[in-house]
Scaffold this motif. Structure first.
Motif, short mmCIF file in Angstrom:
data_model
loop_
_atom_site.label_atom_id
_atom_site.label_comp_id
_atom_site.label_asym_id
_atom_site.label_seq_id
_atom_site.Cartn_x
_atom_site.Cartn_y
_atom_site.Cartn_z
N VAL B 107 0.83 -1.33 -0.02
CA VAL B 107 0.05 0.00 0.08
C VAL B 107 0.80 1.32 0.00
N LEU B 108 2.14 1.19 -0.29
CA LEU B 108 3.15 2.17 0.08
C LEU B 108 3.81 2.41 -1.65
N THR B 109 4.03 3.48 -1.94
CA THR B 109 4.58 3.62 -3.33
C THR B 109 6.20 3.26 -2.92
N ILE B 110 6.74 3.00 -4.19
CA ILE B 110 7.94 2.55 -4.39
C ILE B 110 8.80 3.80 -3.61
N GLY B 111 8.64 4.89 -4.13
CA GLY B 111 9.20 5.88 -3.62
C GLY B 111 9.39 5.99 -2.11
N ARG B 112 8.12 5.87 -1.49
CA ARG B 112 8.24 6.03 -0.13
C ARG B 112 9.22 5.06 0.66
N GLN B 113 9.07 3.69 0.00
CA GLN B 113 9.65 2.64 0.66
C GLN B 113 10.91 2.76 0.67
N VAL B 114 11.61 3.15 -0.63
CA VAL B 114 13.16 3.51 -0.75
C VAL B 114 13.68 4.60 0.00
N GLY B 115 12.53 5.72 0.01
CA GLY B 115 12.99 6.97 0.59
C GLY B 115 13.08 6.87 2.07
N GLU B 116 12.36 5.90 2.82
CA GLU B 116 12.15 5.70 4.20
C GLU B 116 13.44 5.93 4.93
N ALA B 117 14.43 4.63 4.44
CA ALA B 117 15.84 4.77 5.06
C ALA B 117 16.55 5.86 4.98
N GLU B 119 15.52 8.98 4.66
CA GLU B 119 15.17 10.11 5.50
C GLU B 119 15.57 9.83 7.03
N LEU B 120 15.32 8.44 7.41
CA LEU B 120 15.78 8.14 8.77
C LEU B 120 17.17 7.83 9.03
N HIS B 121 18.01 7.30 8.16
CA HIS B 121 19.41 7.08 8.51
C HIS B 121 20.17 8.22 8.01
N MET B 122 19.84 9.01 6.91
CA MET B 122 20.69 9.89 6.22
C MET B 122 20.36 11.35 6.53
N GLY B 123 19.29 11.38 7.15
CA GLY B 123 18.54 12.70 7.47
C GLY B 123 18.29 13.64 6.33
N MET B 124 17.93 12.87 5.28
CA MET B 124 17.36 13.69 4.18
C MET B 124 15.96 14.37 4.38
N SER B 125 15.89 15.26 3.62
CA SER B 125 14.48 16.17 3.46
C SER B 125 13.38 15.01 2.52
N LYS B 126 12.38 15.31 2.41
CA LYS B 126 11.40 14.38 1.74
C LYS B 126 11.89 14.66 0.24
N SER B 127 12.11 15.89 -0.19
CA SER B 127 12.47 16.14 -1.55
C SER B 127 13.84 15.62 -2.01
N GLU B 128 14.92 15.60 -1.07
CA GLU B 128 16.17 15.21 -1.29
C GLU B 128 16.12 13.33 -1.51
N ALA B 129 15.38 12.89 -0.58
CA ALA B 129 15.13 11.56 -0.51
C ALA B 129 14.51 10.88 -2.04
N ARG B 130 13.67 11.78 -2.42
CA ARG B 130 12.89 11.45 -3.60
C ARG B 130 14.05 11.49 -4.80
N GLN B 131 14.79 12.45 -4.62
CA GLN B 131 15.73 12.61 -5.81
C GLN B 131 16.67 11.60 -5.79
N ARG B 132 17.16 11.17 -4.43
CA ARG B 132 18.13 10.22 -4.19
C ARG B 132 17.58 8.76 -4.74
N THR B 133 16.24 8.69 -4.55
CA THR B 133 15.65 7.33 -4.83
C THR B 133 15.34 7.42 -6.32
N ILE B 134 15.33 8.27 -6.93
CA ILE B 134 15.28 8.29 -8.50
C ILE B 134 16.78 7.88 -9.08
N GLU B 135 17.56 8.28 -8.64
CA GLU B 135 18.93 7.97 -8.73
C GLU B 135 19.16 6.50 -8.57
N LEU B 136 18.91 6.06 -7.31
CA LEU B 136 19.25 4.62 -7.05
C LEU B 136 18.27 3.52 -7.94
N LEU B 137 16.96 4.09 -8.39
CA LEU B 137 16.26 3.27 -9.12
C LEU B 137 16.83 3.38 -10.31
#
Lengths: 327, 329
Positions: B107-117, B119-137
């Motif tokens: 029930v969660l988007t791929i972006g939320r699930q990859v971005g969660e870690a 935000e949690l561990h790297m202290g990224m903001s939502k938009s930073e995490a999203r950008q990094r998620t896209i790079e990772l994918l």
């Protein structure tokens, strides 16, 4: 058929599953073309391996041959009789000669029946022995044949390991003395060391009872080991069919080549030197297969013609059949 | 070479109604920087439990890590608090699981699930995490990642989901990646894609990998070192070429002999290992492989052999020397 040695002849077999929409009035909006026009034959005493990835239609093929699904089109000749035309009692009598071994030894045995009842059920259904004592004797004999202790006859499936359960499944298939057995991934659910036990058992039984197998599997190493001839299936169609050694030494279809190169060999020295053909992307949906050759979306050697014309499955000589525009 | 992880005498048991299941029975190994260790064994041999214990993901109760230590960056992972463990898990040590169908939240988007870690561990903001998620994918080979980041797991195929899992595992640049049968649920052509991807990422990022599998073929082309597990014990551990070319434990020899191979000569009969692995609730006193072993001697029935060095970097738990001994049955 002129060739007397041919036990099973499949001609242009099609198995479509309808996709419907609507709750009360079910409109037919499309078909899952699980098996889309395949032809092959199996000689008496032979093992034909049928390989392909999940969802390619190999299990459906096995079931459609045995008329567990009624095929949408095509013919299945078993010893000259077209099974697709048979019904009721006539079909049931034929079933005595063809049996099936299933993939999942946990799901294919009724947990509330004893091993003895499971194995003797086909004997009762087909009225093979007149008395219970005769049936019991046969069950014990079958248990011995598949390498189980005849004392196990009153036990329930949960008391057995996966490999032992698969032996029970084999005993049930053998009970009616069939000529032809469809083995639908009989070892995929088992551990490596147990797989070898079941493969050896199937080979011994084939030699002893002159059985003919259609061996369905996704593991190319296993199929190479057990088969005389091998058919490769992709998205409902046969890509290639040839003698076992010919297929593995000289694969012609780009899909077969990629499939063989993807199989890991348990030898680090060989693995170091091997070149892999890595296929891009995933298998398309059988509800909406690509036009032209169904492999054209992933084929590393795709040409313009492949996207328009479906290649004919034809014999290139020496009984090596390929469906590819390259040849 | 630096050692990133030292496991010593790890022991995990499950306390069930039927008795104590001895799942992992004191295994020890070192994992070096950038090294890939394959752990091979059949179902129920404790290979998954051994790494779940490392990550402290064993359900307790009924499970319990009853002994041993795992030294990572100078701390014992078995002793630190749950909070401290949480900052290691998914961050410095990441894990990817066997079944890509059930290990993503539907029930969660791929972006939320990859971005969660992130935000949690790297202290990224939502938009930073999203950008990094896209790079990772993009890094794990998901086409048009910028669009697919908002998709749900069911819109991905099995192979694509496993790529997402890998992206998730690598999101915080872990030093150790634990892969628990990551290709078992996948088709062979997709498996080749995933193995290829992991090799490529390993060379780029340089993390150490523990790769758990039952498939001796997959680790042959991937691992530097391989450990064979049986009934909760390491029975053999060696460099990958030694293990396949010069196996010294009767179980390893049996396993290799029971495999049909793509390159084997025709008509060879498979050498099956007769019998079944022992019941982990009632482990035999001696060698766990005793009942199925072709080389067994009397001593094996009463004394369980420890792992000992038989050649450089080659450890075997067996009383006999298979290079000279004759099968006893």
């Amino acid at each position: 058929m002129s060739d007397n040695n041919i036990l099973l002849d499949v001609q242009d077999l099609k198995m479509y599953f309808p996709i419907t929409q609507g709750l009360i009035i079910q409109r037919h909006v499309g078909d899952i073309k699980a098996v889309d026009g395949i032809s092959f034959s199996i000689k008496k005493g032979e093992t034909l391996g049928l390989v392909g990835e999940s969802g390619c239609g190999k299990s459906t093929t096995g079931r459609a041959i045995l008329q567990l699904y009624r095929p949408t089109g095509g013919h299945v000749f078993f010893k000259g009789d077209d099974l697709t035309k048979l019904k009721g009692e006539a079909l049931r009598r034929k079933r005595r000669q063809m049996q099936m071994i299933f993939q999942d030894p946990y799901a294919s045995l009724n947990p509330r029946m004893t091993v003895g009842n499971i194995i003797s059920e086909p004997l009762e259904v087909h009225n093979i022995y007149r008395t219970k004592a005769e049936r019991q004797e046969r069950v014990q004999e079958l248990l011995r044949v598949v390498g189980l202790n005849p004392y196990f006859v009153n036990r329930y499936p949960h008391e057995f390991s996966g490999g032992q359960r698969q032996r029970i499944g084999v005993a049930r298939a053998l009970a009616v003395n069939p000529e032809f057995i469809v083995c639908d991934e009989p070892i995929s659910a088992l551990d490596v060391s147990i797989q070898a036990q079941i493969i050896n058992l199937l080979e011994d039984l084939q030699a002893e009872f002159n059985l003919t197998y259609l061996f369905i599997a996704h593991d190319l190493s296993v199929v190479r080991h057990i088969s005389d001839r091998v058919a490769v299936m992709y998205l409902g169609k046969l890509a290639e069919l040839a003698d076992r050694d010919e297929l593995y030494n000289n694969p012609l279809h780009p899909y077969t080549q990629a499939l063989l190169s993807a199989v890991p060999i348990p030898d680090p020295v060989i693995e170091e030197k091997r070149q892999r053909i890595i296929l891009e992307g995933d298998v398309p949906s059988p509800a909406n297969p690509p036009t032209g050759c169904n492999f054209s979306t992933r084929c590393p050697r795709v040409m313009d013609i492949c996207k328009e014309v479906d290649p004919e499955f034809r014999d290139l000589g020496g009984d090596h059949w390929v469906a590819c525009h390259l040849y | 070479m630096t050692t990133v992880l030292e496991v010593r005498g790890l022991k995990t048991q499950f306390f069930t109604q039927d008795g104590v299941v001895q799942a992992v029975n004191g295994i020890s190994y070192d994992l070096n920087e950038g090294e890939t260790l394959g752990i091979v064994g059949e179902s129920g041999c404790g290979k998954s439990v051994s790494v779940m214990s490392l990550m402290r993901l064993i359900p307790m109760p009924p499970g319990k890590i009853v002994g041993g230590e795992a030294l990572f960056e100078g701390v014992d992972l078995m002793k630190i608090s749950d909070d401290e463990m949480r900052s290691v898990r998914g961050n410095k040590i990441a894990m990817i699981f066997q079944d890509p169908m059930t290990s993503l939240n539907p029930v969660l988007t791929i972006g939320r699930q990859v971005g969660e870690a992130l935000e949690l561990h790297m202290g990224m903001s939502k938009s930073e995490a999203r950008q990094r998620t896209i790079e990772l994918l993009e890094m794990v080979g998901i086409p048009s990642a910028a669009d697919r980041v908002d998709d749900y797991p069911h819109q991905f195929s099995g192979g694509m989901r496993q790529r997402v899992m890998i992206a998730m595992g690598l999101s915080c640049n872990p030093q150790i990646l634990i892969a628990d049968e990551p290709t078992t649920a996948l088709d062979v052509t997709i498996q080749a894609q995933i193995v290829d991807l992991v090799k490529k990422l390993r060379d780029e990022i340089g993390m150490a990998i523990i790769w758990i599998t039952h498939d001796l073929g997959v680790v042959a082309g991937l691992a530097d070192r391989v450990a064979v597990m049986y009934a909760g014990f390491f029975v053999e551990e060696a460099g990958v070429k030694d293990l396949y070319g010069d196996p010294r434990h009767p179980y390893t020899i049996g396993l290799l002999g029971s495999l049909p191979r793509l390159d084997a000569e025709r008509g060879r009969r498979l050498v099956s290992i007769e019998g079944l692995p022992p019941d982990l609730i009632a482990l035999p006193e001696g060698c766990p492989f005793y009942a199925r072993c072709n080389y067994r001697i009397d001593r094996c029935e009463t004394e369980n052999p420890p792992l000992r060095l038989v050649a450089p970097n080659h450890r075997v738990a067996c009383w006999i020397d298979v290079t000279t001994a004759q099968p006893t049955r």
